[in-house]
Design a protein around this motif. Structure first.
Motif, PDB file in Angstrom:
ATOM      1  N   ASP A   7       0.813  -1.221   0.000  1.00 12.72           N
ATOM      2  CA  ASP A   7       0.000   0.000   0.000  1.00 12.72           C
ATOM      3  C   ASP A   7       0.844   1.267   0.000  1.00 12.72           C
ATOM      4  O   ASP A   7       0.299   2.372  -0.057  1.00 12.72           O
ATOM      5  CB  ASP A   7      -0.923   0.028   1.220  1.00 12.72           C
ATOM      6  CG  ASP A   7      -2.001  -1.031   1.190  1.00 12.72           C
ATOM      7  OD1 ASP A   7      -2.213  -1.659   0.127  1.00 12.72           O
ATOM      8  OD2 ASP A   7      -2.642  -1.235   2.248  1.00 12.72           O
ATOM      9  N   ARG A   8       2.164   1.108   0.121  1.00  7.33           N
ATOM     10  CA  ARG A   8       3.083   2.239   0.255  1.00  7.33           C
ATOM     11  C   ARG A   8       2.626   3.134   1.407  1.00  7.33           C
ATOM     12  O   ARG A   8       2.619   4.353   1.320  1.00  7.33           O
ATOM     13  CB  ARG A   8       3.206   3.044  -1.028  1.00  7.33           C
ATOM     14  CG  ARG A   8       3.748   2.275  -2.229  1.00  7.33           C
ATOM     15  CD  ARG A   8       5.094   1.596  -1.956  1.00  7.33           C
ATOM     16  NE  ARG A   8       5.726   1.168  -3.178  1.00  7.33           N
ATOM     17  CZ  ARG A   8       5.617  -0.058  -3.707  1.00  7.33           C
ATOM     18  NH1 ARG A   8       4.897  -0.987  -3.091  1.00  7.33           N
ATOM     19  NH2 ARG A   8       6.231  -0.355  -4.838  1.00  7.33           N
ATOM     20  N   ASP A   9       2.307   2.468   2.500  1.00 13.88           N
ATOM     21  CA  ASP A   9       1.926   3.168   3.726  1.00 13.88           C
ATOM     22  C   ASP A   9       3.209   3.431   4.500  1.00 13.88           C
ATOM     23  O   ASP A   9       3.639   2.633   5.331  1.00 13.88           O
ATOM     24  CB  ASP A   9       0.941   2.322   4.537  1.00 13.88           C
ATOM     25  CG  ASP A   9       0.393   3.036   5.752  1.00 13.88           C
ATOM     26  OD1 ASP A   9       1.030   4.013   6.218  1.00 13.88           O
ATOM     27  OD2 ASP A   9      -0.667   2.614   6.246  1.00 13.88           O
ATOM     28  N   TRP A  10       3.828   4.540   4.187  1.00 13.26           N
ATOM     29  CA  TRP A  10       5.166   4.865   4.709  1.00 13.26           C
ATOM     30  C   TRP A  10       5.182   4.932   6.230  1.00 13.26           C
ATOM     31  O   TRP A  10       6.112   4.428   6.866  1.00 13.26           O
ATOM     32  CB  TRP A  10       5.654   6.178   4.091  1.00 13.26           C
ATOM     33  CG  TRP A  10       5.593   6.162   2.596  1.00 13.26           C
ATOM     34  CD1 TRP A  10       4.683   6.825   1.818  1.00 13.26           C
ATOM     35  CD2 TRP A  10       6.417   5.424   1.694  1.00 13.26           C
ATOM     36  NE1 TRP A  10       4.917   6.550   0.485  1.00 13.26           N
ATOM     37  CE2 TRP A  10       5.974   5.693   0.380  1.00 13.26           C
ATOM     38  CE3 TRP A  10       7.500   4.559   1.870  1.00 13.26           C
ATOM     39  CZ2 TRP A  10       6.572   5.144  -0.750  1.00 13.26           C
ATOM     40  CZ3 TRP A  10       8.095   4.004   0.742  1.00 13.26           C
ATOM     41  CH2 TRP A  10       7.635   4.286  -0.545  1.00 13.26           C
ATOM     42  N   GLN A  11       4.171   5.544   6.820  1.00 12.56           N
ATOM     43  CA  GLN A  11       4.128   5.646   8.278  1.00 12.56           C
ATOM     44  C   GLN A  11       3.999   4.273   8.909  1.00 12.56           C
ATOM     45  O   GLN A  11       4.643   3.972   9.911  1.00 12.56           O
ATOM     46  CB  GLN A  11       2.981   6.553   8.738  1.00 12.56           C
ATOM     47  CG  GLN A  11       2.988   6.808  10.236  1.00 12.56           C
ATOM     48  CD  GLN A  11       4.242   7.537  10.698  1.00 12.56           C
ATOM     49  OE1 GLN A  11       4.533   8.626  10.227  1.00 12.56           O
ATOM     50  NE2 GLN A  11       4.986   6.943  11.615  1.00 12.56           N
ATOM     51  N   ALA A  12       3.163   3.418   8.328  1.00 11.79           N
ATOM     52  CA  ALA A  12       3.012   2.063   8.864  1.00 11.79           C
ATOM     53  C   ALA A  12       4.330   1.302   8.783  1.00 11.79           C
ATOM     54  O   ALA A  12       4.675   0.558   9.710  1.00 11.79           O
ATOM     55  CB  ALA A  12       1.906   1.314   8.131  1.00 11.79           C
ATOM     56  N   MET A  13       5.081   1.481   7.708  1.00 11.22           N
ATOM     57  CA  MET A  13       6.372   0.796   7.592  1.00 11.22           C
ATOM     58  C   MET A  13       7.288   1.196   8.742  1.00 11.22           C
ATOM     59  O   MET A  13       7.947   0.342   9.343  1.00 11.22           O
ATOM     60  CB  MET A  13       7.033   1.111   6.245  1.00 11.22           C
ATOM     61  CG  MET A  13       6.365   0.470   5.062  1.00 11.22           C
ATOM     62  SD  MET A  13       7.265   0.868   3.535  1.00 11.22           S
ATOM     63  CE  MET A  13       5.923   1.437   2.502  1.00 11.22           C
ATOM     64  N   ILE A  14       7.325   2.480   9.058  1.00  9.73           N
ATOM     65  CA  ILE A  14       8.143   2.955  10.175  1.00  9.73           C
ATOM     66  C   ILE A  14       7.610   2.378  11.489  1.00  9.73           C
ATOM     67  O   ILE A  14       8.374   1.866  12.314  1.00  9.73           O
ATOM     68  CB  ILE A  14       8.159   4.495  10.228  1.00  9.73           C
ATOM     69  CG1 ILE A  14       8.804   5.078   8.970  1.00  9.73           C
ATOM     70  CG2 ILE A  14       8.840   5.004  11.506  1.00  9.73           C
ATOM     71  CD1 ILE A  14      10.272   4.751   8.773  1.00  9.73           C
ATOM     72  N   ASP A  15       6.296   2.415  11.671  1.00 11.20           N
ATOM     73  CA  ASP A  15       5.685   1.910  12.900  1.00 11.20           C
ATOM     74  C   ASP A  15       5.910   0.413  13.086  1.00 11.20           C
ATOM     75  O   ASP A  15       5.943  -0.075  14.219  1.00 11.20           O
ATOM     76  CB  ASP A  15       4.183   2.197  12.915  1.00 11.20           C
ATOM     77  CG  ASP A  15       3.862   3.688  12.982  1.00 11.20           C
ATOM     78  OD1 ASP A  15       4.756   4.487  13.359  1.00 11.20           O
ATOM     79  OD2 ASP A  15       2.716   4.040  12.651  1.00 11.20           O
TER      80      ASP A  15
END
Length: 122
Positions: free
Chosen positions: A68-76
């Motif tokens: 999903d290219r959910d950048w914040q989720a990747m960091i989280d």
């Protein structure tokens, strides 16, 4: 070198802390991102992103964040910004784009803030 481990060191609202626990949690996902340094791996990833994620054994939640290219989720979920950026570069995204995502400012506003000497909170 500071060895501050006192109360509040990890209580930085809005600032993810990449520590040992985070590193362990994101290890497989970060290895996936680092593999994208190789052109052949980038081709394989782009051909079937979900299958590539499964090759690295990332969690279902991490796979969803990547797809999903959910950048914040990747960091989280344990991603290191330095490794997550490898995927962003593959998508033609800049570090300033990510800065905009993480601050809720958008890329152009983030760039303007940095050119003006940085974001001012409070």
């Amino acid at each position: 070198m500071s060895t501050d481990t006192g109360a509040g060191r990890l209580d930085l609202p809005g600032t993810p802390v990449f520590d040992g626990d985070t590193s362990r949690r994101g290890l497989r996902m970060n290895k996936l991102f680092m593999s994208l340094r190789d052109a052949g791996n980038r081709e394989r990833f782009l051909a079937d992103e979900a299958a590539y994620c499964r090759e690295f054994g990332v969690t279902a939640e991490q796979e969803k964040a990547v797809l999903d290219r959910d950048w914040q989720a990747m960091i989280d979920l344990g991603g290191s910004i330095f490794y997550v950026y490898k995927l962003a570069m593959l998508d033609g995204r800049s570090m300033q784009y990510l800065g905009g995502v993480f601050t809720g400012m958008g890329e152009e506003d983030f760039l303007a803030a940095m050119r003006a000497g940085g974001r001012r909170d409070g």
